[in-house]
Design a protein around this motif. Sequence first.
Motif, PDB file in Angstrom:
ATOM      1  N   GLU A 340       0.760  -1.391   0.055  1.00 43.96           N
ATOM      2  CA  GLU A 340       0.005  -0.043  -0.065  1.00 43.96           C
ATOM      3  C   GLU A 340       1.018   1.230   0.106  1.00 43.96           C
ATOM      4  OE1 GLU A 340      -2.748   0.093   2.991  1.00 43.96           O
ATOM      5  OE2 GLU A 340      -3.923  -1.742   2.207  1.00 43.96           O
ATOM      6  N   VAL A 341       2.176   1.290   0.625  1.00 46.75           N
ATOM      7  CA  VAL A 341       2.859   2.383   0.746  1.00 46.75           C
ATOM      8  C   VAL A 341       3.553   2.934  -0.555  1.00 46.75           C
ATOM      9  CG1 VAL A 341       5.129   3.006   1.800  1.00 46.75           C
ATOM     10  CG2 VAL A 341       3.357   2.073   3.109  1.00 46.75           C
ATOM     11  N   ALA A 343       2.116   1.515  -3.539  1.00 46.31           N
ATOM     12  CA  ALA A 343       1.180   1.827  -4.448  1.00 46.31           C
ATOM     13  C   ALA A 343       1.172   3.567  -4.394  1.00 46.31           C
ATOM     14  CB  ALA A 343      -0.136   1.262  -4.147  1.00 46.31           C
ATOM     15  N   ALA A 344       0.820   4.047  -2.925  1.00 48.75           N
ATOM     16  CA  ALA A 344       0.616   5.394  -2.891  1.00 48.75           C
ATOM     17  C   ALA A 344       1.841   6.366  -3.341  1.00 48.75           C
ATOM     18  CB  ALA A 344       0.347   5.692  -1.381  1.00 48.75           C
ATOM     19  N   ARG A 345       2.929   5.902  -2.949  1.00 46.20           N
ATOM     20  CA  ARG A 345       4.238   6.436  -3.646  1.00 46.20           C
ATOM     21  C   ARG A 345       4.234   6.540  -5.217  1.00 46.20           C
ATOM     22  NH1 ARG A 345       7.616  10.387  -1.349  1.00 46.20           N
ATOM     23  NH2 ARG A 345       9.286  10.401  -2.439  1.00 46.20           N
ATOM     24  N   SER A 347       1.620   6.648  -7.032  1.00 49.49           N
ATOM     25  CA  SER A 347       0.628   7.693  -7.350  1.00 49.49           C
ATOM     26  C   SER A 347       1.086   9.219  -7.243  1.00 49.49           C
ATOM     27  CB  SER A 347      -0.760   7.598  -6.600  1.00 49.49           C
ATOM     28  OG  SER A 347      -1.336   6.352  -6.990  1.00 49.49           O
ATOM     29  N   TYR A 348       1.703   9.358  -6.080  1.00 48.83           N
ATOM     30  CA  TYR A 348       2.445  10.722  -5.633  1.00 48.83           C
ATOM     31  C   TYR A 348       3.166  11.099  -6.808  1.00 48.83           C
ATOM     32  CZ  TYR A 348       5.585  13.836  -3.428  1.00 48.83           C
ATOM     33  OH  TYR A 348       6.263  14.694  -3.127  1.00 48.83           O
ATOM     34  N   GLY A 361      -4.339   7.037  -9.044  1.00 54.52           N
ATOM     35  CA  GLY A 361      -4.350   5.776  -8.034  1.00 54.52           C
ATOM     36  C   GLY A 361      -3.645   4.633  -8.527  1.00 54.52           C
ATOM     37  N   ASP A 375      -3.720   2.211  -3.126  1.00 55.73           N
ATOM     38  CA  ASP A 375      -4.020   3.348  -2.275  1.00 55.73           C
ATOM     39  C   ASP A 375      -5.303   3.627  -2.202  1.00 55.73           C
ATOM     40  OD1 ASP A 375      -4.300   4.406  -4.771  1.00 55.73           O
ATOM     41  OD2 ASP A 375      -2.320   5.720  -4.928  1.00 55.73           O
ATOM     42  N   ASP A 376      -5.761   4.751  -1.527  1.00 54.01           N
ATOM     43  CA  ASP A 376      -7.141   5.113  -1.387  1.00 54.01           C
ATOM     44  C   ASP A 376      -7.692   5.695  -2.596  1.00 54.01           C
ATOM     45  OD1 ASP A 376      -7.046   4.649   1.374  1.00 54.01           O
ATOM     46  OD2 ASP A 376      -6.510   6.669   1.852  1.00 54.01           O
ATOM     47  N   ARG A 377      -7.087   6.441  -3.464  1.00 48.07           N
ATOM     48  CA  ARG A 377      -7.546   6.866  -4.818  1.00 48.07           C
ATOM     49  C   ARG A 377      -7.827   5.726  -5.843  1.00 48.07           C
ATOM     50  NH1 ARG A 377      -8.845  11.817  -5.378  1.00 48.07           N
ATOM     51  NH2 ARG A 377      -6.891  12.529  -4.844  1.00 48.07           N
TER      52      ARG A 377
END
Length: 390
Positions: A340-341, A343-345, A347-348, A361, A375-377
């Motif tokens: 998850e971390v 994935a979020a990175r 997207s960022y 996302g 990630d949340d998106r």
Amino acid sequence: MAKRLRGGYTTGACVAAGAKAAALYMQDSLTADVVEITALDGTRLMIPIKKIERLDDGRLPEGALPPVIRAEVVKDAGDDPDITNGTSVFVTLTLARSEDDLKAVPGVSVRHENILFEAGEGIGHATKPGLSLSVGEPAINPGPRQLVHNSLLEAFGSPRPCRVRIDIPAGRDLAKKTLNPVLGIEGGISIIGTTGVLRPMSEEAFKESLVPQIKVARAAGFDTQIFVPGKIGERIAASWGLPEAGMVQTSNFIGYMLEAAAEIGLKRILLFGHIGKLAKVAAGVFHTHNRVGDARLEVLAAYSGALGMPGEGIERILGAVTTEEALPVIGEYGLEKVYEVIAARASYRAERLIFNKVQVGTVLVTLQGELLGMDDRAREIGGDFGWNIK
């Protein structure tokens, strides 16, 4: 020293050369072995003519009157890995008797200036908006139409109303090996080419060939699209119920496609694919071919270490050959949260690349289609699509 690659000519240039050879034969019955045409960028092309013949009454196209001339040109792509290289392109030229001969039939023919272009065997037609063709038109692009017009003008010396029929017997089978089905070109291949000159496929040219997918999907109503690096992501995304009409294959050029999406005006993108590809994006690597940029294992090791993995585990990840080999190590330490971390990175980093013009996302999966993390998106986008997570 690198070998200098040999250039060639497009299918559109083949049609133009065939049409010019037919026009010259029509006027003086001389068979040309080679025809010179002027590409739309001014380049002079010398194109061999394999065969030229006058069709007798028993082989005339419906509604045509003599003289009807057919030329065969064999596509030469040079050193470009073009799927149509070596393919025969047949061009049949008929003079128009009246305006009625130039009336277009939807899905079969299209008029350009004083020429009616007819799609014969192996030529597709457009079924989706978003291309340079109207829905229902034969897949004969504007560039080749103009090139044929110019070449016939050179041959005749003045505008002559005529009909040009194009046949590529191998076209239907060749089209299955292209992006045509994704772009909505059905029934055969497209007659393409912006100038008529085919230079060996550069990376830039290949990237540009991917962008129309975005435009077609957007024209179909998808302001939110699913970007998949390849067939693995596409297959798994489809099995989750995500709409295939909204999917775009990025190949290794994720950054380029993100920038194109921002320019086109998409609202949201779901990056969906194997962790081996998308972990690179988390490191800011947007060209994901392993010979250009690779940080897969380093990303897994760094983020696992940040979550508390001891040195021994980090060394095992860095010693792995593939990401799939490294995944069990992460499982042994109970650090599945790392996905998850990452994935979020990813997207960022993607949003930062395009200056936050599009929301992104990310979903990470294994080769077998197992969900690793998102990630949340991604949850938001997938939920809006009504996906069915396996």
